[in-house]
Each structure stands twice: as structure tokens, then as C-alpha cells.
Design a protein around this motif. Structure first.
Motif, PDB file in Angstrom:
ATOM      1  N   ILE A 146       0.884  -1.238  -0.182  1.00  0.00           N
ATOM      2  CA  ILE A 146      -0.175  -0.066   0.113  1.00  0.00           C
ATOM      3  C   ILE A 146       0.925   1.189  -0.057  1.00  0.00           C
ATOM      4  CG2 ILE A 146      -1.611   1.329   1.446  1.00  0.00           C
ATOM      5  CD1 ILE A 146      -2.939  -1.168   0.267  1.00  0.00           C
ATOM      6  N   ARG A 147       1.944   1.245   0.956  1.00  0.00           N
ATOM      7  CA  ARG A 147       2.739   2.417   0.912  1.00  0.00           C
ATOM      8  C   ARG A 147       3.510   2.799  -0.588  1.00  0.00           C
ATOM      9  NH1 ARG A 147       3.491   4.946   5.730  1.00  0.00           N
ATOM     10  NH2 ARG A 147       3.063   3.978   7.432  1.00  0.00           N
ATOM     11  N   SER A 148       3.866   1.704  -1.258  1.00  0.00           N
ATOM     12  CA  SER A 148       4.379   1.903  -2.377  1.00  0.00           C
ATOM     13  C   SER A 148       3.346   2.440  -3.564  1.00  0.00           C
ATOM     14  CB  SER A 148       5.103   0.450  -2.649  1.00  0.00           C
ATOM     15  OG  SER A 148       5.279   0.549  -4.188  1.00  0.00           O
ATOM     16  N   ALA A 149       2.264   1.591  -3.600  1.00  0.00           N
ATOM     17  CA  ALA A 149       1.345   1.980  -4.507  1.00  0.00           C
ATOM     18  C   ALA A 149       0.932   3.454  -4.326  1.00  0.00           C
ATOM     19  CB  ALA A 149       0.135   1.139  -4.422  1.00  0.00           C
ATOM     20  N   PHE A 150       0.512   4.068  -3.224  1.00  0.00           N
ATOM     21  CA  PHE A 150       0.255   5.496  -2.864  1.00  0.00           C
ATOM     22  C   PHE A 150       1.137   6.570  -2.881  1.00  0.00           C
ATOM     23  CE2 PHE A 150      -3.648   2.745  -1.969  1.00  0.00           C
ATOM     24  CZ  PHE A 150      -4.776   3.670  -2.327  1.00  0.00           C
ATOM     25  N   ASN A 151       2.341   6.240  -3.196  1.00  0.00           N
ATOM     26  CA  ASN A 151       3.533   7.069  -3.099  1.00  0.00           C
ATOM     27  C   ASN A 151       3.250   8.242  -4.234  1.00  0.00           C
ATOM     28  OD1 ASN A 151       5.954   8.169  -2.827  1.00  0.00           O
ATOM     29  ND2 ASN A 151       7.193   6.917  -3.880  1.00  0.00           N
ATOM     30  N   ALA A 182     -10.401 -11.738   6.902  1.00  0.00           N
ATOM     31  CA  ALA A 182     -10.578 -10.785   5.918  1.00  0.00           C
ATOM     32  C   ALA A 182     -10.830  -9.337   6.800  1.00  0.00           C
ATOM     33  CB  ALA A 182     -11.849 -10.943   5.113  1.00  0.00           C
ATOM     34  N   GLN A 183     -11.585  -9.387   7.692  1.00  0.00           N
ATOM     35  CA  GLN A 183     -11.615  -8.041   8.478  1.00  0.00           C
ATOM     36  C   GLN A 183     -10.303  -7.613   8.985  1.00  0.00           C
ATOM     37  OE1 GLN A 183     -13.836  -5.534   8.936  1.00  0.00           O
ATOM     38  NE2 GLN A 183     -12.448  -4.516  10.764  1.00  0.00           N
ATOM     39  N   GLU A 184      -9.764  -8.538   9.483  1.00  0.00           N
ATOM     40  CA  GLU A 184      -8.452  -8.175  10.318  1.00  0.00           C
ATOM     41  C   GLU A 184      -7.742  -7.080   9.127  1.00  0.00           C
ATOM     42  OE1 GLU A 184      -5.086 -10.917  10.896  1.00  0.00           O
ATOM     43  OE2 GLU A 184      -4.482  -9.752  12.475  1.00  0.00           O
ATOM     44  N   VAL A 185      -7.190  -7.545   7.980  1.00  0.00           N
ATOM     45  CA  VAL A 185      -6.461  -7.193   7.061  1.00  0.00           C
ATOM     46  C   VAL A 185      -7.065  -5.810   6.564  1.00  0.00           C
ATOM     47  CG1 VAL A 185      -5.228  -7.221   4.814  1.00  0.00           C
ATOM     48  CG2 VAL A 185      -5.303  -9.209   6.313  1.00  0.00           C
ATOM     49  N   CYS A 186      -8.638  -5.760   6.228  1.00  0.00           N
ATOM     50  CA  CYS A 186      -9.115  -4.503   5.639  1.00  0.00           C
ATOM     51  C   CYS A 186      -9.046  -3.568   6.742  1.00  0.00           C
ATOM     52  CB  CYS A 186     -10.632  -5.037   5.501  1.00  0.00           C
ATOM     53  SG  CYS A 186     -10.694  -6.112   3.531  1.00  0.00           S
ATOM     54  N   GLY A 187      -9.306  -3.883   8.096  1.00  0.00           N
ATOM     55  CA  GLY A 187      -9.206  -2.981   9.025  1.00  0.00           C
ATOM     56  C   GLY A 187      -7.727  -2.320   9.273  1.00  0.00           C
ATOM     57  N   MET A 188      -6.791  -3.266   9.206  1.00  0.00           N
ATOM     58  CA  MET A 188      -5.598  -2.681   9.100  1.00  0.00           C
ATOM     59  C   MET A 188      -5.312  -1.588   7.805  1.00  0.00           C
ATOM     60  SD  MET A 188      -2.579  -3.885   7.113  1.00  0.00           S
ATOM     61  CE  MET A 188      -1.141  -3.203   6.806  1.00  0.00           C
ATOM     62  N   ILE A 189      -5.631  -1.934   6.776  1.00  0.00           N
ATOM     63  CA  ILE A 189      -5.492  -1.274   5.539  1.00  0.00           C
ATOM     64  C   ILE A 189      -6.066   0.205   6.014  1.00  0.00           C
ATOM     65  CG2 ILE A 189      -6.018  -0.722   3.281  1.00  0.00           C
ATOM     66  CD1 ILE A 189      -5.913  -3.952   2.817  1.00  0.00           C
ATOM     67  N   ARG A 190      -7.266  -0.024   6.428  1.00  0.00           N
ATOM     68  CA  ARG A 190      -8.023   1.380   6.886  1.00  0.00           C
ATOM     69  C   ARG A 190      -7.249   2.327   7.799  1.00  0.00           C
ATOM     70  NH1 ARG A 190     -12.794   2.448   4.789  1.00  0.00           N
ATOM     71  NH2 ARG A 190     -13.432   0.217   4.904  1.00  0.00           N
ATOM     72  N   LYS A 191      -6.649   1.629   8.919  1.00  0.00           N
ATOM     73  CA  LYS A 191      -5.835   2.400   9.917  1.00  0.00           C
ATOM     74  C   LYS A 191      -4.490   2.897   9.184  1.00  0.00           C
ATOM     75  CE  LYS A 191      -7.036  -0.021  14.199  1.00  0.00           C
ATOM     76  NZ  LYS A 191      -7.136  -1.419  14.109  1.00  0.00           N
ATOM     77  N   LEU A 192      -4.090   2.270   8.471  1.00  0.00           N
ATOM     78  CA  LEU A 192      -2.894   2.497   7.478  1.00  0.00           C
ATOM     79  C   LEU A 192      -3.135   3.710   6.621  1.00  0.00           C
ATOM     80  CD1 LEU A 192       0.307   2.115   6.527  1.00  0.00           C
ATOM     81  CD2 LEU A 192      -0.748   0.687   4.951  1.00  0.00           C
ATOM     82  N   ILE A 193      -4.319   3.776   5.955  1.00  0.00           N
ATOM     83  CA  ILE A 193      -4.912   4.991   5.116  1.00  0.00           C
ATOM     84  C   ILE A 193      -4.642   6.202   6.148  1.00  0.00           C
ATOM     85  CG2 ILE A 193      -6.542   5.868   3.907  1.00  0.00           C
ATOM     86  CD1 ILE A 193      -4.827   3.855   2.040  1.00  0.00           C
ATOM     87  N   GLU A 195      -2.953   6.727   8.844  1.00  0.00           N
ATOM     88  CA  GLU A 195      -1.673   7.014   9.147  1.00  0.00           C
ATOM     89  C   GLU A 195      -1.142   7.809   8.193  1.00  0.00           C
ATOM     90  OE1 GLU A 195       0.272   3.540  11.062  1.00  0.00           O
ATOM     91  OE2 GLU A 195       2.080   4.486  10.206  1.00  0.00           O
ATOM     92  N   ILE A 196      -1.364   7.225   6.883  1.00  0.00           N
ATOM     93  CA  ILE A 196      -0.608   7.928   5.682  1.00  0.00           C
ATOM     94  C   ILE A 196      -1.254   9.465   5.431  1.00  0.00           C
ATOM     95  CG2 ILE A 196      -0.183   7.851   3.203  1.00  0.00           C
ATOM     96  CD1 ILE A 196       0.000   4.702   3.559  1.00  0.00           C
ATOM     97  N   TYR A 197      -2.532   9.532   5.483  1.00  0.00           N
ATOM     98  CA  TYR A 197      -3.391  10.530   5.249  1.00  0.00           C
ATOM     99  C   TYR A 197      -3.921  11.245   6.477  1.00  0.00           C
ATOM    100  CZ  TYR A 197      -2.431   8.891   0.513  1.00  0.00           C
ATOM    101  OH  TYR A 197      -1.962   8.447  -0.620  1.00  0.00           O
ATOM    102  N   ASP A 198      -5.023  10.760   6.773  1.00  0.00           N
ATOM    103  CA  ASP A 198      -5.793  11.331   7.959  1.00  0.00           C
ATOM    104  C   ASP A 198      -7.298  10.514   8.097  1.00  0.00           C
ATOM    105  OD1 ASP A 198      -8.059  12.408   6.196  1.00  0.00           O
ATOM    106  OD2 ASP A 198      -6.604  13.951   5.585  1.00  0.00           O
ATOM    107  N   ALA A 199      -7.952  10.742   9.247  1.00  0.00           N
ATOM    108  CA  ALA A 199      -9.140   9.761   9.566  1.00  0.00           C
ATOM    109  C   ALA A 199     -10.180   9.957   8.419  1.00  0.00           C
ATOM    110  CB  ALA A 199      -9.634  10.354  10.834  1.00  0.00           C
ATOM    111  N   ASP A 200     -10.373  11.188   8.028  1.00  0.00           N
ATOM    112  CA  ASP A 200     -11.579  11.462   7.010  1.00  0.00           C
ATOM    113  C   ASP A 200     -11.004  10.715   5.679  1.00  0.00           C
ATOM    114  OD1 ASP A 200     -13.780  13.063   5.949  1.00  0.00           O
ATOM    115  OD2 ASP A 200     -12.257  14.097   4.684  1.00  0.00           O
ATOM    116  N   THR A 201     -10.017  10.558   5.192  1.00  0.00           N
ATOM    117  CA  THR A 201      -9.619   9.848   4.048  1.00  0.00           C
ATOM    118  C   THR A 201      -9.774   8.218   4.287  1.00  0.00           C
ATOM    119  OG1 THR A 201      -8.032  11.558   3.481  1.00  0.00           O
ATOM    120  CG2 THR A 201      -7.855   9.373   2.225  1.00  0.00           C
TER     121      THR A 201
END
Ligand code: PEP
Length: 247
Positions: A146-151, A182-193, A195-201
Motif C-alpha cells: 500500500i505504501r508503495s502504490a500510494f507514493n 478478511a476483516q483483520e487485514v481490511c481494518g489494518m488497511i483502513r488504519k494505515l490510510i 496514518e498515511i493521510y488522515d481519518a477522513d480519507t
């Protein structure tokens, strides 16, 4: 509120004739669905699919494209071509493109940036192999993808992107991830987003699960708080995909 999305990925299936017949059959079955409905189709099927889906509310996406504008790239198609044919969504980073066709993280980042530049709606896939899962490295693997794709992607651009979490070991195998996995990883992706951006994103971005979704398991998966729908391969080639849309 994030609108749910049921997306089919036909892979290398369906001729243009079959495309028209299938869309004619499924369109009345999914008419008025609460969720967005979309099929990623092979390039050759795009004109037939766009024509058959017109006025039905079904979206059509391209399974692949090349990130250059034009030139000596035999066999490739550009986003300008896809856009001109009436397509709005593009699939990026599918594990079959990564493994069979050697697309690496650098390419996937270039494709995402190009899709955004061309005002297309990108769906970015990520997912781990069985080996990575068994080593307990799933979350760090997905984070790196995710970090690499969203650079170089801004918060607004990220919010308009769809992410599909697809564990490779569950694609086309009939071996679906448990709802907890499935929920664990999708939840982690949302937390990562967040962290990279903000809660609204993080709140706006849609995250799908993909990997052996079928009419029987879809409702439970899609009921998870961080799963906003599914990316569906084999089961999107049948009209019973209607049941996944309604789930
Ligand atoms: C896919 O191709 O993205 C996929 C998830 O395939 P399947 O549903 O067949 O596992």
C-alpha cells in the motif's frame, strides 16, 4: 457513508458475443440494487460491454492498461483508448498481473498515478501469498504494497481510489479467508490510510475483499465493518452474481 461495491473480474473469459448476452441477462436482476455494480472485462469486450450496459447502472472497467500515453508498445492499450471507449474504472495490481506478468510495485505505482492523472477510477489490489501468511508477515507485506502504490497520491485522490484486499491463496481456489482474517487485514488497511493521510480519507476510502467470494459466503464477509463489498472472479461469470450484489 461508503456505498458498497460488487465488482466482477472476468479475467480471460467471455467473448464479445457472450458479453452482450450475459449483460442483457444480468441487468434486470441487479436493477435498482443498493450497491454499485461493476464488471472488469477483457479489452476486446469493452465496446460490447459498454453498449450492453448503457442505461442499466452497471459500470464497466478495464482489467489492464499500460501507463505510457502512446507509442511503440505492441499489444498494449492506453488509458486514452480505454476512456474513449466509455470506461471509467481500471484494475491495478491484481496478483495475476504481479505474478504471471511480472508487474512490480514500481509499475503499479506508475499505473495508479497515471489512472488518477487521466481521471479514471482506479481499483488497487493487494494481497499476500500463503508463504507470507504462514510466516506471520501478512500485515507488514500489505503495508509495504500500500505504501508503495500510494507514493505521490494525495489524500483526495486516495479517497477516490478503491482498494481490494485479495489473499493470493484464496483467489480461484475455493479457499475463502475467514471473516476474521478478511476483516483483520481490511481494518489494518483502513488504519494505515489514516496514518498515511488522515481519518477522513480512511473513512471515505472503499476497501473490498476478494478471493473465492460466492453467493453463500458474501453476506457474512460484507457485513464486516471495514469490508465495503467484493472483487469477485469466478462467481461473476454467472447470473447468480446477482445474489452477491444483493448481499
Ligand atoms: C479475482 O480474480 O480477483 C478473484 C478474487 O477471483 P475468485 O473470486 O475466482 O477467487
Amino acid at each position: 457513508m461508503r456505498r458498497k461495491l460488487a465488482a466482477g473480474n472476468w479475467k480471460m473469459n467471455m467473448t464479445p458475443t457472450q458479453t452482450k448476452e450475459f449483460l442483457k441477462e444480468i441487468a434486470p436482476l441487479v436493477k435498482g440494487a443498493e450497491s454499485e455494480v461493476l464488471f472488469f472485462v477483457p479489452a476486446i469486450d469493452i465496446p460490447a460491454a459498454v453498449e450492453a450496459a448503457a442505461g442499466t447502472g452497471i459500470g464497466i472497467g478495464a482489467e489492464n492498461f499500460y501507463f505510457e500515453d502512446k507509442g511503440a508498445f505492441t499489444g498494449e492499450i492506453s488509458l486514452e483508448m480505454i476512456k474513449d471507449a466509455g470506461v471509467s474504472y481500471v484494475l491495478i495490481g491484481h496478483s495475476e498481473r504481479r505474478t504471471i506478468f511480472s508487474e512490480n510495485d514500481e509499475w503499479i505505482n506508475k499505473k495508479l498515478l497515471k489512472a488518477i492523472e487521466c481521471k479514471m477510477k482506479p481499483m488497487l489490489c493487494c494481497g499476500e501469498s500463503l508463504e507470507i501468511r504462514e510466516k506471520g508477515e501478512t500485515l507488514s507485506w500489505i503495508e509495504a504494497q500500500i505504501r508503495s502504490a500510494f507514493n505521490g497520491v494525495s489524500a483526495d485522490q486516495a479517497a477516490a481510489t478503491v482498494i481490494a484486499y485479495e489473499p493470493i491463496w484464496a483467489i480461484g481456489t475455493g479457499k475463502v479467508a475467514t471473516t476474521d482474517q478478511a476483516q483483520e487485514v481490511c481494518g489494518m488497511i483502513r488504519k494505515l490510510i489514516a496514518e498515511i493521510y488522515d481519518a477522513d480519507t480512511a473513512d471515505k476510502i472503499r476497501i473490498l475483499y476478494g478471493g473465492s467470494v460466492n453467493p453463500e459466503n458474501a453476506a457474512e464477509l460484507f457485513a464486516q465493518p471495514d469490508i465495503d463489498g467484493g472483487l469477485v472472479g469466478g462467481a461473476s461469470l454467472k447470473t447468480s452474481f446477482e445474489k452477491i450484489v444483493k448481499a
